[in-house]
Write a protein that holds these residues in place. Structure first.
Motif, PDB file in Angstrom:
ATOM      1  N   GLY A 245       0.818  -1.208   0.000  1.00 44.29           N
ATOM      2  CA  GLY A 245       0.000   0.000   0.000  1.00 44.29           C
ATOM      3  C   GLY A 245       0.851   1.257   0.000  1.00 44.29           C
TER       4      GLY A 245
ATOM      5  N   PHE B 295       0.626   5.118   1.339  1.00 39.51           N
ATOM      6  CA  PHE B 295      -0.069   5.984   2.282  1.00 39.51           C
ATOM      7  C   PHE B 295       0.608   7.338   2.256  1.00 39.51           C
ATOM      8  CE2 PHE B 295      -2.552   2.643   4.274  1.00 39.51           C
ATOM      9  CZ  PHE B 295      -1.834   1.518   3.928  1.00 39.51           C
TER      10      PHE B 295
ATOM     11  N   ALA C  54      -4.690   6.210   3.475  1.00 34.00           N
ATOM     12  CA  ALA C  54      -4.402   5.324   2.355  1.00 34.00           C
ATOM     13  C   ALA C  54      -4.600   6.058   1.049  1.00 34.00           C
ATOM     14  CB  ALA C  54      -5.302   4.100   2.405  1.00 34.00           C
TER      15      ALA C  54
ATOM     16  N   CYS D 254      -3.585   0.765  -2.933  1.00 31.33           N
ATOM     17  CA  CYS D 254      -3.022  -0.506  -2.513  1.00 31.33           C
ATOM     18  C   CYS D 254      -3.155  -1.506  -3.653  1.00 31.33           C
ATOM     19  CB  CYS D 254      -3.760  -1.064  -1.290  1.00 31.33           C
ATOM     20  SG  CYS D 254      -3.991   0.111   0.044  1.00 31.33           S
TER      21      CYS D 254
ATOM     22  N   ASP E 238      -6.916  -1.420   3.272  1.00 31.21           N
ATOM     23  CA  ASP E 238      -6.616  -0.010   3.069  1.00 31.21           C
ATOM     24  C   ASP E 238      -6.453   0.708   4.410  1.00 31.21           C
ATOM     25  OD1 ASP E 238      -9.906   1.481   2.482  1.00 31.21           O
ATOM     26  OD2 ASP E 238      -9.270  -0.108   3.841  1.00 31.21           O
TER      27      ASP E 238
END
Length: 122
Positions: A35, A37, A47, A50, A104
């Protein structure tokens, strides 16, 4: 040891593009979702996008849909985030992280890279 190396950040003007890279080592790449971020000054970590490299399942935050594209090169154990049409509100430190399964939520991620700064000027 699991290591995630994020790179590709920088200073760009609004409307321009950047591509972030996240190189993973020390893990079985296919077992993990990766993911991206971001955290802006004074804000929480959110988030952005992803991907599950095994089947290509993806997630995008509403704020980046249509502008950002996540992809993976399984042969290189690397995940990319192509960011187009950047806006000043995209300014943040961007982190990549890895988790078993798919999520997420930052709290579900076990391993984190060091972050790369993206600054978008107006």
């Amino acid at each position: 040891d699991v290591q995630l190396q994020a790179s590709g950040g920088g200073l760009v003007q609004a409307g321009k593009s950047l591509r972030l890279s996240c190189a993973a080592s020390g893990l079985t790449f296919d077992d993990y979702a990766i993911g991206w971020f971001r955290q802006a000054p004074g804000m929480g970590r959110e988030a952005v996008s992803c991907i599950a490299p095994t089947d290509g399942t993806t997630y995008y935050a509403d704020s980046v849909k249509g502008r950002f594209t996540i992809s993976s090169d399984n042969a290189k154990n690397t995940v990319y985030l192509q960011m187009n049409s950047l806006k000043p509100e995209d300014t943040a430190v961007y982190y990549c992280a890895a988790t078993i399964g798919f999520s997420d939520s930052p709290s579900d991620y076990d391993y984190w890279g060091q972050g790369t700064l993206v600054t978008v000027s107006s």
